[in-house]
Design a protein around this motif. Structure first.
Motif, PDB file in Angstrom:
ATOM      1  N   VAL A 124       3.710   0.322  -5.813  1.00 60.41           N
ATOM      2  CA  VAL A 124       5.082   0.752  -6.070  1.00 60.41           C
ATOM      3  C   VAL A 124       5.085   1.714  -7.260  1.00 60.41           C
ATOM      4  O   VAL A 124       4.574   1.376  -8.334  1.00 60.41           O
ATOM      5  N   ALA A 125       5.668   2.915  -7.077  1.00 60.75           N
ATOM      6  CA  ALA A 125       5.773   3.909  -8.150  1.00 60.75           C
ATOM      7  C   ALA A 125       7.235   3.986  -8.618  1.00 60.75           C
ATOM      8  O   ALA A 125       8.157   4.005  -7.801  1.00 60.75           O
ATOM      9  N   SER A 126       7.434   4.038  -9.955  1.00 55.57           N
ATOM     10  CA  SER A 126       8.780   4.119 -10.515  1.00 55.57           C
ATOM     11  C   SER A 126       8.766   4.980 -11.773  1.00 55.57           C
ATOM     12  O   SER A 126       7.712   5.219 -12.363  1.00 55.57           O
ATOM     13  N   HIS A 127       9.973   5.444 -12.182  1.00 57.72           N
ATOM     14  CA  HIS A 127      10.104   6.267 -13.388  1.00 57.72           C
ATOM     15  C   HIS A 127      11.412   5.907 -14.075  1.00 57.72           C
ATOM     16  O   HIS A 127      12.427   5.640 -13.402  1.00 57.72           O
ATOM     17  N   PRO A 128      11.446   5.869 -15.409  1.00 55.01           N
ATOM     18  CA  PRO A 128      12.658   5.478 -16.133  1.00 55.01           C
ATOM     19  C   PRO A 128      13.880   6.323 -15.808  1.00 55.01           C
ATOM     20  O   PRO A 128      15.010   5.836 -15.900  1.00 55.01           O
ATOM     21  N   ASP A 129      13.684   7.604 -15.436  1.00 55.65           N
ATOM     22  CA  ASP A 129      14.805   8.491 -15.151  1.00 55.65           C
ATOM     23  C   ASP A 129      15.335   8.341 -13.726  1.00 55.65           C
ATOM     24  O   ASP A 129      16.364   8.940 -13.386  1.00 55.65           O
ATOM     25  N   LEU A 130      14.644   7.613 -12.894  1.00 53.11           N
ATOM     26  CA  LEU A 130      14.992   7.536 -11.476  1.00 53.11           C
ATOM     27  C   LEU A 130      15.346   6.109 -11.069  1.00 53.11           C
ATOM     28  O   LEU A 130      14.696   5.153 -11.490  1.00 53.11           O
ATOM     29  N   GLN A 131      16.373   5.989 -10.238  1.00 55.11           N
ATOM     30  CA  GLN A 131      16.736   4.679  -9.711  1.00 55.11           C
ATOM     31  C   GLN A 131      15.869   4.316  -8.509  1.00 55.11           C
ATOM     32  O   GLN A 131      15.576   3.143  -8.284  1.00 55.11           O
ATOM     33  N   GLN A 132      15.461   5.308  -7.742  1.00 55.52           N
ATOM     34  CA  GLN A 132      14.666   5.057  -6.556  1.00 55.52           C
ATOM     35  C   GLN A 132      13.204   4.804  -6.911  1.00 55.52           C
ATOM     36  O   GLN A 132      12.719   5.200  -7.989  1.00 55.52           O
ATOM     37  N   THR A 133      12.496   4.132  -6.047  1.00 60.39           N
ATOM     38  CA  THR A 133      11.059   3.920  -6.167  1.00 60.39           C
ATOM     39  C   THR A 133      10.394   4.392  -4.878  1.00 60.39           C
ATOM     40  O   THR A 133      11.070   4.687  -3.887  1.00 60.39           O
ATOM     41  N   SER A 134       9.079   4.455  -4.898  1.00 58.63           N
ATOM     42  CA  SER A 134       8.329   4.821  -3.701  1.00 58.63           C
ATOM     43  C   SER A 134       7.218   3.800  -3.505  1.00 58.63           C
ATOM     44  O   SER A 134       6.614   3.341  -4.476  1.00 58.63           O
ATOM     45  N   GLU A 135       6.967   3.420  -2.241  1.00 58.64           N
ATOM     46  CA  GLU A 135       5.964   2.395  -1.944  1.00 58.64           C
ATOM     47  C   GLU A 135       4.911   2.932  -0.978  1.00 58.64           C
ATOM     48  O   GLU A 135       5.197   3.783  -0.132  1.00 58.64           O
ATOM     49  N   PHE A 136       3.712   2.397  -1.138  1.00 61.56           N
ATOM     50  CA  PHE A 136       2.602   2.705  -0.228  1.00 61.56           C
ATOM     51  C   PHE A 136       1.816   1.423  -0.004  1.00 61.56           C
ATOM     52  O   PHE A 136       1.605   0.639  -0.943  1.00 61.56           O
ATOM     53  N   THR A 137       1.412   1.174   1.232  1.00 60.78           N
ATOM     54  CA  THR A 137       0.676  -0.046   1.578  1.00 60.78           C
ATOM     55  C   THR A 137      -0.683   0.318   2.163  1.00 60.78           C
ATOM     56  O   THR A 137      -0.779   1.211   3.008  1.00 60.78           O
ATOM     57  N   PHE A 138      -1.725  -0.360   1.698  1.00 56.53           N
ATOM     58  CA  PHE A 138      -3.056  -0.211   2.303  1.00 56.53           C
ATOM     59  C   PHE A 138      -3.617  -1.589   2.626  1.00 56.53           C
ATOM     60  O   PHE A 138      -3.223  -2.597   2.015  1.00 56.53           O
ATOM     61  N   THR A 139      -4.505  -1.619   3.591  1.00 58.10           N
ATOM     62  CA  THR A 139      -5.048  -2.888   4.087  1.00 58.10           C
ATOM     63  C   THR A 139      -6.540  -2.970   3.804  1.00 58.10           C
ATOM     64  O   THR A 139      -7.275  -2.016   4.036  1.00 58.10           O
ATOM     65  N   VAL A 140      -6.946  -4.112   3.304  1.00 54.37           N
ATOM     66  CA  VAL A 140      -8.370  -4.384   3.076  1.00 54.37           C
ATOM     67  C   VAL A 140      -8.842  -5.312   4.193  1.00 54.37           C
ATOM     68  O   VAL A 140      -8.268  -6.378   4.401  1.00 54.37           O
ATOM     69  N   GLY A 141      -9.842  -4.869   4.931  1.00 56.15           N
ATOM     70  CA  GLY A 141     -10.338  -5.669   6.043  1.00 56.15           C
ATOM     71  C   GLY A 141     -11.769  -6.079   5.828  1.00 56.15           C
ATOM     72  O   GLY A 141     -12.470  -5.581   4.948  1.00 56.15           O
ATOM     73  N   GLY A 142     -12.230  -7.024   6.691  1.00 61.09           N
ATOM     74  CA  GLY A 142     -13.619  -7.474   6.615  1.00 61.09           C
ATOM     75  C   GLY A 142     -13.860  -8.338   5.411  1.00 61.09           C
ATOM     76  O   GLY A 142     -12.968  -8.765   4.713  1.00 61.09           O
ATOM     77  N   ALA A 143     -15.151  -8.544   5.184  1.00 61.98           N
ATOM     78  CA  ALA A 143     -15.579  -9.359   4.051  1.00 61.98           C
ATOM     79  C   ALA A 143     -16.849  -8.807   3.500  1.00 61.98           C
ATOM     80  O   ALA A 143     -17.608  -8.131   4.186  1.00 61.98           O
ATOM     81  N   VAL A 144     -17.047  -9.075   2.263  1.00 63.45           N
ATOM     82  CA  VAL A 144     -18.290  -8.639   1.637  1.00 63.45           C
ATOM     83  C   VAL A 144     -19.443  -9.433   2.218  1.00 63.45           C
ATOM     84  O   VAL A 144     -19.397 -10.663   2.292  1.00 63.45           O
ATOM     85  N   SER A 145     -20.433  -8.702   2.636  1.00 63.36           N
ATOM     86  CA  SER A 145     -21.594  -9.368   3.210  1.00 63.36           C
ATOM     87  C   SER A 145     -22.323 -10.187   2.156  1.00 63.36           C
ATOM     88  O   SER A 145     -22.715  -9.666   1.111  1.00 63.36           O
TER      89      SER A 145
END
Length: 288
Positions: free
Chosen positions: A124-145
């Motif tokens: 989630v990205a935000s700034h003190p001058d702005l009421q709106q925010t922006s979101e980005f989602t990423f997925t982690v898959g698998g497992a460490v061998s």
């Protein structure tokens, strides 16, 4: 005459100097309107706002991911806050980022130690001058061998036996298969008689307890019939094999997994029992 004089003097108000001045004023007025319009368009185009994205949407647990973004209509010296949440909603990173002159910013998210957990992560990205925010989602898959464990070497044991048509090379215990594997160097068709102390290998309906169950024999991977005699302490099997045989596997339901100090004591007791039984048999059983 007076009227005529006035008519002659009226055009004096419209001189070349006045015309030139009026044209300059008009041009300046038009330029002012045009400039105002340009600035108005530019302001509308650069509306206040913030937006982020990532170079990937799916990563491995040990990967890093680059987040990039832009912020418009903000006070330049105030920083953008980036909040990173793991799949459980826990805040794991919260950096404050400087915004460049063109309004851009970026941040490289490294895996948490020892690695990212599997699941969806929210940025989630935000700034003190702005009421709106922006979101980005990423997925982690698998497992460490995980490191491949070094296979445990099978325990090598000794059994009382008689063999014709070849030589018994070794006997190895396979804990997972609940079996004993006999290595054979055959010189032709032959037969092996093996004494199996129940403390080493047994077959019971309850695993290592309960009523007796049948053993299972494979000769070079193929099922082979056999003869068996048994008592409370010992099972003796007689197995025929063809020339060229390399391996005989006797499978039960319970095998001694480790042959340490306790197993050694069991082996001594078992061998003593074998010797006593062998003394009563028609033939002596040489040791391996």
């Amino acid at each position: 005459m007076i009227i005529g004089s006035r008519c002659k003097t009226w055009p004096n108000f419209i001189t070349s100097k006045n015309v030139s001045s009026n044209m300059k004023t008009s041009v300046l007025f038009v330029l002012a309107i045009f400039t105002l319009g340009v600035f108005t368009v530019n302001y509308a185009y650069a509306a206040p706002g913030i937006e982020i994205s990532g170079y990937k949407t799916n990563i491995n647990p040990s990967d890093s991911i680059l987040i990039v973004g832009t912020a418009e209509g903000i006070t330049s010296y105030k920083r953008v806050n980036l909040s990173v949440y793991d799949p459980t909603g826990k805040l794991i990173y919260s950096p404050n980022l400087m915004v460049s002159g063109d309004g851009s910013f970026n941040y490289l998210i490294h895996p948490t130690l020892p690695s990212f957990k599997s699941g969806a992560y929210k940025v989630v990205a935000s700034h003190p001058d702005l009421q709106q925010t922006s979101e980005f989602t990423f997925t982690v898959g698998g497992a460490v061998s995980a490191p491949t464990p070094t296979p445990k070497q099978p325990a090598k044991i000794t059994l009382e036996h008689v063999i014709t048509g070849g030589t018994l090379l070794d006997v190895m215990a396979d804990e997972q298969a609940k079996s004993l594997v006999l290595g054979i160097a055959s010189t032709g068709d032959g037969q092996i008689v093996v004494d199996l102390p129940r403390e080493i290998l047994d077959a019971r309906l309850g695993g290592c307890t309960g009523d007796d169950d049948s053993l299972f024999v494979l000769v070079d991977g193929e099922e082979e019939s056999f003869e068996e005699t048994k008592d409370a302490n010992m099972r003796q099997v007689t197995i025929n094999f063809a020339g060229g045989t390399e391996e005989i596997e006797i499978i039960g339901t319970c095998v001694v997994p480790e042959f340490g100090a306790i197993a050694s004591v069991i082996m001594i007791i078992a061998i003593a029992g074998v010797i006593m039984i062998s003394a009563k048999s028609k033939f002596g059983m040489p040791k391996l």
